[in-house]
Scaffold this motif. Structure first.
Motif, PDB file in Angstrom:
ATOM      1  N   VAL A  11       0.984  -1.110   0.132  1.00 19.16           N
ATOM      2  CA  VAL A  11       0.067  -0.020   0.113  1.00 19.16           C
ATOM      3  C   VAL A  11       0.924   1.176  -0.031  1.00 19.16           C
ATOM      4  N   LEU A  41       8.950   2.239   5.438  1.00 21.30           N
ATOM      5  CA  LEU A  41       8.461   1.063   4.888  1.00 21.30           C
ATOM      6  C   LEU A  41       7.841   0.301   6.449  1.00 21.30           C
ATOM      7  N   LEU A  42       6.402   0.385   6.249  1.00 19.01           N
ATOM      8  CA  LEU A  42       5.847  -0.389   7.342  1.00 19.01           C
ATOM      9  C   LEU A  42       5.570  -1.896   7.109  1.00 19.01           C
ATOM     10  N   MET A  90       2.815  -4.413   3.329  1.00 20.01           N
ATOM     11  CA  MET A  90       3.757  -3.425   3.514  1.00 20.01           C
ATOM     12  C   MET A  90       2.888  -2.265   3.343  1.00 20.01           C
ATOM     13  N   ILE A  91       3.347  -1.194   4.070  1.00 22.72           N
ATOM     14  CA  ILE A  91       2.870   0.048   3.702  1.00 22.72           C
ATOM     15  C   ILE A  91       4.242   0.896   3.279  1.00 22.72           C
ATOM     16  N   VAL A  96      -8.263  -2.424   1.742  1.00 18.75           N
ATOM     17  CA  VAL A  96      -7.555  -1.775   2.642  1.00 18.75           C
ATOM     18  C   VAL A  96      -8.358  -0.924   3.401  1.00 18.75           C
ATOM     19  N   VAL A 152      -5.117  -4.760   6.069  1.00 18.58           N
ATOM     20  CA  VAL A 152      -5.565  -4.860   4.627  1.00 18.58           C
ATOM     21  C   VAL A 152      -6.074  -6.374   4.710  1.00 18.58           C
ATOM     22  N   PHE A 163      -0.106  -2.199  11.245  1.00 19.80           N
ATOM     23  CA  PHE A 163       1.120  -1.518  10.827  1.00 19.80           C
ATOM     24  C   PHE A 163       1.803  -0.865  11.841  1.00 19.80           C
ATOM     25  N   TYR A 164       2.334  -1.677  12.911  1.00 16.71           N
ATOM     26  CA  TYR A 164       2.832  -1.190  13.993  1.00 16.71           C
ATOM     27  C   TYR A 164       4.334  -1.079  13.981  1.00 16.71           C
ATOM     28  N   ARG A 165       5.062  -1.554  13.065  1.00 19.84           N
ATOM     29  CA  ARG A 165       6.439  -1.771  12.875  1.00 19.84           C
ATOM     30  C   ARG A 165       6.945  -1.028  11.668  1.00 19.84           C
ATOM     31  N   LYS A 166       8.320  -0.701  11.792  1.00 22.91           N
ATOM     32  CA  LYS A 166       8.908  -0.140  10.486  1.00 22.91           C
ATOM     33  C   LYS A 166      10.030  -0.820  10.128  1.00 22.91           C
ATOM     34  N   VAL A 167      10.635  -1.321   8.921  1.00 20.03           N
ATOM     35  CA  VAL A 167      11.595  -1.826   8.796  1.00 20.03           C
ATOM     36  C   VAL A 167      12.730  -0.893   8.697  1.00 20.03           C
ATOM     37  N   THR A 190      15.900  -0.150   7.342  1.00 19.87           N
ATOM     38  CA  THR A 190      16.561  -0.577   6.166  1.00 19.87           C
ATOM     39  C   THR A 190      17.967  -0.505   6.206  1.00 19.87           C
ATOM     40  N   ILE A 205       6.778   1.158  16.241  1.00 14.83           N
ATOM     41  CA  ILE A 205       6.592   2.581  15.964  1.00 14.83           C
ATOM     42  C   ILE A 205       5.337   2.975  16.560  1.00 14.83           C
TER      43      ILE A 205
END
Lengths: 126, 126
Positions: free
Chosen positions: A15, A70-71, A79-80, B15, B27, B98-102, B104, B113
Protein backbone atom coordinates in the motif's frame (compact mmCIF):
# COMPACT_ATOMS: atom_id res chain seq x y z
CA UNK A 1 13.53 -9.31 4.11
CA UNK A 2 13.44 -12.96 5.13
CA UNK A 3 10.77 -12.28 7.74
CA UNK A 4 8.15 -11.33 5.17
CA UNK A 5 5.50 -13.80 4.05
CA UNK A 6 5.37 -13.81 0.29
CA UNK A 7 2.42 -15.48 -1.45
CA UNK A 8 2.63 -18.47 -3.79
CA UNK A 9 3.84 -16.15 -6.56
CA UNK A 10 6.58 -14.64 -4.39
CA UNK A 11 4.66 -11.39 -3.96
CA UNK A 12 3.56 -9.19 -1.11
CA UNK A 13 0.83 -6.51 -1.15
CA UNK A 14 2.19 -2.95 -0.97
CA UNK A 15 0.00 0.00 0.00
CA UNK A 16 1.47 3.36 -0.99
CA UNK A 17 0.53 6.21 1.31
CA UNK A 18 1.36 9.91 1.03
CA UNK A 19 3.61 10.50 4.03
CA UNK A 20 2.46 14.09 4.35
CA UNK A 21 -1.28 14.04 3.74
CA UNK A 22 -2.01 10.42 4.66
CA UNK A 23 -3.92 9.71 1.47
CA UNK A 24 -3.65 6.20 0.03
CA UNK A 25 -2.25 6.69 -3.47
CA UNK A 26 -2.18 3.17 -4.88
CA UNK A 27 -1.86 -0.52 -4.09
CA UNK A 28 0.69 -2.63 -5.92
CA UNK A 29 2.77 -5.77 -5.55
CA UNK A 30 6.40 -6.27 -4.63
CA UNK A 31 8.68 -9.28 -4.85
CA UNK A 32 11.97 -9.63 -2.97
CA UNK A 33 13.90 -7.87 -5.74
CA UNK A 34 11.48 -4.92 -5.84
CA UNK A 35 11.87 -4.51 -2.09
CA UNK A 36 15.66 -4.67 -2.34
CA UNK A 37 15.73 -2.08 -5.16
CA UNK A 38 13.39 0.15 -3.15
CA UNK A 39 15.65 -0.09 -0.12
CA UNK A 40 18.81 0.49 -2.15
CA UNK A 41 17.56 3.45 -4.18
CA UNK A 42 14.98 5.00 -1.84
CA UNK A 43 12.55 5.01 -4.79
CA UNK A 44 9.46 2.78 -4.99
CA UNK A 45 9.87 -0.30 -7.18
CA UNK A 46 7.10 -2.84 -7.74
CA UNK A 47 6.43 -6.08 -9.59
CA UNK A 48 4.03 -5.66 -12.49
CA UNK A 49 1.79 -8.71 -12.61
CA UNK A 50 0.50 -7.81 -16.07
CA UNK A 51 3.90 -7.10 -17.64
CA UNK A 52 5.74 -9.59 -15.43
CA UNK A 53 8.65 -7.28 -14.78
CA UNK A 54 10.14 -4.99 -12.18
CA UNK A 55 8.61 -1.56 -12.44
CA UNK A 56 10.19 1.62 -11.11
CA UNK A 57 7.24 3.93 -10.46
CA UNK A 58 7.72 7.16 -12.41
CA UNK A 59 10.21 5.91 -15.00
CA UNK A 60 7.84 7.05 -17.76
CA UNK A 61 5.76 9.73 -16.06
CA UNK A 62 8.54 11.27 -14.02
CA UNK A 63 6.40 10.90 -10.90
CA UNK A 64 8.93 8.98 -8.85
CA UNK A 65 7.97 8.05 -5.30
CA UNK A 66 10.60 8.75 -2.63
CA UNK A 67 10.18 6.22 0.15
CA UNK A 68 10.35 7.74 3.63
CA UNK A 69 9.41 4.65 5.61
CA UNK A 70 8.51 0.98 5.13
CA UNK A 71 5.91 -0.43 7.52
CA UNK A 72 5.01 -4.11 7.97
CA UNK A 73 1.73 -5.51 9.26
CA UNK A 74 1.14 -8.00 12.07
CA UNK A 75 1.19 -11.14 9.95
CA UNK A 76 3.95 -9.81 7.70
CA UNK A 77 2.19 -10.34 4.39
CA UNK A 78 1.61 -6.67 3.63
CA UNK A 79 3.68 -3.48 3.62
CA UNK A 80 2.98 0.24 3.60
CA UNK A 81 5.34 2.50 1.68
CA UNK A 82 5.15 5.99 3.15
CA UNK A 83 6.27 8.23 0.30
CA UNK A 84 6.76 11.81 -0.72
CA UNK A 85 5.36 12.56 -4.15
CA UNK A 86 4.75 15.34 -6.61
CA UNK A 87 1.55 15.70 -8.60
CA UNK A 88 -0.18 12.91 -10.46
CA UNK A 89 0.51 9.41 -9.21
CA UNK A 90 -2.27 7.55 -11.00
CA UNK A 91 -1.78 6.68 -14.66
CA UNK A 92 -5.20 8.04 -15.64
CA UNK A 93 -4.45 11.53 -14.35
CA UNK A 94 -5.42 11.60 -10.69
CA UNK A 95 -3.29 12.13 -7.61
CA UNK A 96 -4.61 8.88 -6.13
CA UNK A 97 -5.79 5.74 -7.92
CA UNK A 98 -8.78 5.84 -5.55
CA UNK A 99 -10.66 8.66 -7.26
CA UNK A 100 -14.09 7.02 -7.19
CA UNK A 101 -16.46 5.90 -4.50
CA UNK A 102 -19.18 3.28 -4.73
CA UNK A 103 -22.69 4.65 -4.46
CA UNK A 104 -24.06 1.88 -2.30
CA UNK A 105 -27.59 3.21 -2.42
CA UNK A 106 -27.77 2.69 -6.17
CA UNK A 107 -26.09 -0.71 -6.44
CA UNK A 108 -22.67 -0.76 -8.02
CA UNK A 109 -22.55 2.71 -9.56
CA UNK A 110 -19.50 4.82 -8.87
CA UNK A 111 -19.06 8.56 -8.37
CA UNK A 112 -15.92 10.60 -8.96
CA UNK A 113 -14.58 12.13 -5.76
CA UNK A 114 -11.44 13.77 -7.19
CA UNK A 115 -10.41 15.84 -10.17
CA UNK A 116 -7.52 14.99 -12.49
CA UNK A 117 -4.25 16.77 -11.72
CA UNK A 118 -2.51 16.21 -15.07
CA UNK A 119 -3.17 15.03 -18.61
CA UNK A 120 -1.95 11.45 -19.02
CA UNK A 121 -1.97 11.79 -22.83
CA UNK A 122 0.76 14.39 -22.46
CA UNK A 123 2.80 12.45 -19.93
CA UNK A 124 2.64 9.04 -21.56
CA UNK A 125 2.63 10.31 -25.18
CA UNK A 126 -0.21 8.02 -26.16
CA UNK B 1 -20.36 -5.06 -7.80
CA UNK B 2 -20.07 -6.47 -11.28
CA UNK B 3 -17.53 -3.84 -12.27
CA UNK B 4 -14.91 -5.09 -9.83
CA UNK B 5 -12.07 -7.33 -10.97
CA UNK B 6 -11.82 -10.26 -8.62
CA UNK B 7 -8.72 -12.46 -8.74
CA UNK B 8 -8.63 -16.16 -9.61
CA UNK B 9 -9.90 -16.95 -6.11
CA UNK B 10 -12.80 -14.50 -6.38
CA UNK B 11 -11.13 -12.02 -4.04
CA UNK B 12 -10.27 -8.34 -4.09
CA UNK B 13 -7.75 -6.53 -1.88
CA UNK B 14 -9.34 -4.26 0.73
CA UNK B 15 -7.38 -1.52 2.49
CA UNK B 16 -9.04 -0.30 5.69
CA UNK B 17 -8.37 3.33 6.50
CA UNK B 18 -9.46 5.37 9.54
CA UNK B 19 -11.83 7.92 8.03
CA UNK B 20 -10.96 10.50 10.66
CA UNK B 21 -7.20 10.24 11.12
CA UNK B 22 -6.27 8.75 7.76
CA UNK B 23 -4.19 5.94 9.26
CA UNK B 24 -4.17 2.62 7.42
CA UNK B 25 -5.48 0.11 9.95
CA UNK B 26 -5.27 -3.19 8.09
CA UNK B 27 -5.36 -4.90 4.71
CA UNK B 28 -7.69 -7.82 4.14
CA UNK B 29 -9.58 -9.61 1.38
CA UNK B 30 -13.20 -9.47 0.29
CA UNK B 31 -15.27 -11.67 -1.98
CA UNK B 32 -18.58 -10.64 -3.54
CA UNK B 33 -20.54 -11.84 -0.51
CA UNK B 34 -18.32 -9.91 1.94
CA UNK B 35 -18.86 -6.76 -0.11
CA UNK B 36 -22.62 -7.30 -0.19
CA UNK B 37 -22.77 -7.89 3.57
CA UNK B 38 -20.65 -4.79 4.14
CA UNK B 39 -22.99 -2.73 1.99
CA UNK B 40 -26.11 -4.15 3.60
CA UNK B 41 -24.99 -3.80 7.23
CA UNK B 42 -22.60 -0.85 7.06
CA UNK B 43 -20.08 -2.97 8.97
CA UNK B 44 -16.86 -4.31 7.49
CA UNK B 45 -16.97 -7.97 6.44
CA UNK B 46 -14.02 -9.80 4.90
CA UNK B 47 -13.07 -13.21 3.56
CA UNK B 48 -10.62 -15.04 5.79
CA UNK B 49 -8.17 -16.87 3.56
CA UNK B 50 -6.84 -18.94 6.47
CA UNK B 51 -10.22 -19.95 7.90
CA UNK B 52 -11.95 -19.91 4.50
CA UNK B 53 -15.03 -18.15 5.79
CA UNK B 54 -16.77 -14.79 5.91
CA UNK B 55 -15.47 -12.76 8.78
CA UNK B 56 -17.31 -9.85 10.40
CA UNK B 57 -14.55 -7.70 11.87
CA UNK B 58 -15.17 -7.24 15.58
CA UNK B 59 -17.49 -10.21 16.17
CA UNK B 60 -15.11 -11.49 18.84
CA UNK B 61 -13.27 -8.37 19.93
CA UNK B 62 -16.21 -6.00 19.76
CA UNK B 63 -14.15 -3.66 17.60
CA UNK B 64 -16.62 -3.42 14.74
CA UNK B 65 -15.71 -1.17 11.81
CA UNK B 66 -18.47 1.17 10.62
CA UNK B 67 -17.96 1.79 6.92
CA UNK B 68 -18.34 5.42 5.90
CA UNK B 69 -17.26 5.11 2.30
CA UNK B 70 -16.10 2.51 -0.24
CA UNK B 71 -13.48 3.67 -2.75
CA UNK B 72 -12.37 1.79 -5.86
CA UNK B 73 -9.04 2.14 -7.65
CA UNK B 74 -8.38 2.83 -11.32
CA UNK B 75 -8.15 -0.79 -12.47
CA UNK B 76 -10.91 -1.89 -10.09
CA UNK B 77 -9.01 -4.68 -8.39
CA UNK B 78 -8.65 -2.93 -5.04
CA UNK B 79 -10.93 -1.10 -2.60
CA UNK B 80 -10.48 1.24 0.32
CA UNK B 81 -12.94 0.99 3.21
CA UNK B 82 -13.03 4.33 5.03
CA UNK B 83 -14.19 3.42 8.51
CA UNK B 84 -14.90 4.82 11.93
CA UNK B 85 -13.45 2.72 14.71
CA UNK B 86 -12.96 2.58 18.42
CA UNK B 87 -9.72 1.46 20.08
CA UNK B 88 -7.72 -1.60 19.10
CA UNK B 89 -8.23 -2.82 15.57
CA UNK B 90 -5.27 -5.20 15.32
CA UNK B 91 -5.58 -8.63 16.92
CA UNK B 92 -2.25 -8.33 18.71
CA UNK B 93 -3.26 -5.20 20.60
CA UNK B 94 -2.44 -2.23 18.41
CA UNK B 95 -4.69 0.36 16.82
CA UNK B 96 -3.20 -0.42 13.39
CA UNK B 97 -1.74 -3.69 12.12
CA UNK B 98 1.15 -1.61 10.79
CA UNK B 99 2.89 -1.03 14.12
CA UNK B 100 6.41 -1.78 12.93
CA UNK B 101 8.77 -0.22 10.45
CA UNK B 102 11.67 -1.84 8.63
CA UNK B 103 15.07 -0.54 9.65
CA UNK B 104 16.55 -0.51 6.18
CA UNK B 105 19.98 0.48 7.39
CA UNK B 106 20.33 -2.76 9.33
CA UNK B 107 18.89 -5.23 6.85
CA UNK B 108 15.52 -6.69 7.66
CA UNK B 109 15.24 -5.72 11.31
CA UNK B 110 12.04 -4.06 12.44
CA UNK B 111 11.31 -1.40 15.04
CA UNK B 112 8.07 -0.78 16.89
CA UNK B 113 6.51 2.58 16.04
CA UNK B 114 3.32 2.26 18.11
CA UNK B 115 2.28 1.14 21.55
CA UNK B 116 -0.50 -1.38 22.25
CA UNK B 117 -3.90 0.11 23.04
CA UNK B 118 -5.48 -2.96 24.64
CA UNK B 119 -4.63 -6.42 25.97
CA UNK B 120 -5.59 -9.06 23.38
CA UNK B 121 -5.48 -11.81 26.03
CA UNK B 122 -8.37 -10.08 27.76
CA UNK B 123 -10.36 -9.46 24.61
CA UNK B 124 -9.91 -12.83 22.96
CA UNK B 125 -9.85 -14.88 26.20
CA UNK B 126 -6.86 -16.89 25.05
Amino acid sequence: MEKLKFDANGLITAVVQDDAGGGVLMVAWMNAKAIRLTQETGEAHFWSRSREEIWRKGSTSGNVMKVVKLLVDCDQDCMILKVTVDAGQCHVGYQSCFYRKVLTDVGDKMAFISKPVYDPDEVYKK
